[in-house]
Design an enzyme around this catalytic site. Sequence first.
Site, mmCIF file in Angstrom:
data_model
loop_
_atom_site.group_PDB
_atom_site.id
_atom_site.type_symbol
_atom_site.label_atom_id
_atom_site.label_comp_id
_atom_site.label_asym_id
_atom_site.label_seq_id
_atom_site.Cartn_x
_atom_site.Cartn_y
_atom_site.Cartn_z
ATOM 1 N N ARG A 1 0.788 -1.225 0.000
ATOM 2 C CA ARG A 1 0.000 0.000 0.000
ATOM 3 C C ARG A 1 0.832 1.294 0.000
ATOM 4 N NH1 ARG A 1 1.359 3.269 3.954
ATOM 5 N NH2 ARG A 1 1.133 2.565 6.119
ATOM 6 N N THR B 1 -8.837 3.349 -2.677
ATOM 7 C CA THR B 1 -8.200 4.580 -2.207
ATOM 8 C C THR B 1 -8.778 5.797 -2.916
ATOM 9 O OG1 THR B 1 -6.106 5.771 -2.076
ATOM 10 C CG2 THR B 1 -6.293 4.190 -3.848
ATOM 11 N N SER C 1 0.403 7.070 -8.725
ATOM 12 C CA SER C 1 1.576 6.196 -8.544
ATOM 13 C C SER C 1 1.199 4.808 -9.053
ATOM 14 C CB SER C 1 1.959 6.089 -7.060
ATOM 15 O OG SER C 1 0.996 5.308 -6.365
ATOM 16 N N TYR D 1 1.266 2.222 -7.315
ATOM 17 C CA TYR D 1 0.405 1.650 -6.266
ATOM 18 C C TYR D 1 -1.042 2.070 -6.491
ATOM 19 C CZ TYR D 1 -2.499 2.195 -2.207
ATOM 20 O OH TYR D 1 -3.599 2.234 -1.393
ATOM 21 N N HIS D 2 -1.257 3.400 -6.634
ATOM 22 C CA HIS D 2 -2.636 3.864 -6.801
ATOM 23 C C HIS D 2 -3.262 3.242 -8.061
ATOM 24 C CE1 HIS D 2 -1.243 7.089 -3.954
ATOM 25 N NE2 HIS D 2 -2.470 6.955 -3.498
ATOM 26 N N LYS E 1 -4.872 -0.085 -7.524
ATOM 27 C CA LYS E 1 -6.224 -0.023 -6.936
ATOM 28 C C LYS E 1 -7.270 0.212 -8.041
ATOM 29 C CE LYS E 1 -5.395 -0.145 -2.409
ATOM 30 N NZ LYS E 1 -5.868 -1.210 -1.540
#
Length: 406
Positions: free
Chosen positions: A100, A144, A179, A181-182, A185
Amino acid sequence: MRVIVFGADGYLGWPTSLHLSARGHDVIAADNLIRRRWDVLCGTESLVPIASMKRRVERWKALTGREIKWEKLDLTSLADTTALITQYQLEAVVHFAEQRSAPYSMISAQHAVETQVNNVVGTLNLLFALRESAPDCHLVKLGTMGEYGTPNIDIEEGFIDIEHNGRKDRLPFPKQPGSFYHLSKVHDSHNIMFTCRVWGIRATDLNQGVVYGTGIPETDMHGQLRTRFDYDDIWGTVLNRFCSQAAIGYPLTVYGEGGQTRGFLDIRDTVRCVELAMLNAPERGEFRVFNQFTEQFSVRELAERIKAARAHHGLETSIEHLPNPRTELEAHYYNAKHQHLLDLGLVPHKLEDSLIDRVIGLVERYKKRIRPELFVPRVDWRRGGTGDFGKPSARRRRVAVAPGIR
Ligand code: NAD
Ligand code: USQ
């Protein structure tokens, strides 16, 4: 309800497991403990010492008589995930179990791939396992707010009504994540929405903002029940970092102008939101999106609030604007809706000065463990990082479980 919490060893998963267990739900806590390994690799560690999962669930049982079943499980194994889902008659699964950290995902190609494989494959496996073994079970998935980015229009809860060339439709809100990571999601959200439509899965995507706080009443009951608290450049979220910096007189590290505005929430509201989503399941085939945050602030405002809270006690705080290691807008419009969870009964904890005092108070207790070098951002969005955070020292290898609270 009988529920599996995936990612139960994490900052949010552990308090959620306790919160649900305390309210009479039958909780199975699952995690592959990879986060403890990532800490060792990044040279980071929770400021608050955390006990092993075995110790945690034993302590919980000893204090309350309630049982949380601990299962070590990697969601990227389809066979293991399906076996676990098949073993229990589940009404809900709560899915926190992902890599995360945005900075972690931006270190190198390897870290971006690891993040997306871990997150996307884990969620896909869970979806397939639900289809095979628990098609009626409600998936409560942590997404997120960062999926939306910072568009120049109001952010709706998941969907937007669009009129185009004289025709109308209700479509997923545009995604502009910041990013790898984002992005993972966003990919998850698409996969979940697809399986709701095609297989009739029922799911709630909780697009959560940045969480702050040290824990919930249940984690405060005993040292072995505490949850992790990250303050470093890779895992530490901004308010938790600022409180840690303030505690040792380090200047608050505002990246760039500090006009970056985000949705925030207290960790005590995270656990309540998850429970509210769980108790109010959608229909079969329904894909719901709730924006899970309670207040929005710019990074600069947060720093000013901490400064003001400390000034109240006669303490000085300085604020430093560092060159922004991220590529993000530093001055922008931001207005995100967050009505659905309020409609279900959420009564938010506001970021009052007392909260900042509480966080700073806890940090004070452990401030000898703070390593100021971890306040310096090591990952740059444009150049990445080497990912070589040095050979883990013996001390760093020991951090996964702090000796004092074994
Ligand atoms: P965390 O890193 O503390 O916890 C995540 C847990 O998931 C770790 O214990 C890790 O070991 C586990 N995990 C990761 N991959 C796994 C896998 N393949 N199989 C099994 N377990 C796995 O993170 P957190 O702060 O508790 O966040 C939990 C979730 O909430 C994440 O999905 C995150 O994206 C989301 N979220 C967090 C915040 C925040 O501010 N902390 C804000 C918005 C959304
Ligand atoms: N920031 C600073 N100084 C710091 C640290 C951060 O100015 O010392 C700024 C960042 O540049 C960014 C903002 O604060 O603009 C938020 O950064 P963050 O590290 O607190 O949060 P972020 O990277 O967005 O990620 C965290 C969690 C992630 C979750 C996300 C929710 O790690 O899991 O998905 O918050 S959200 O931001 O809504 O996407």
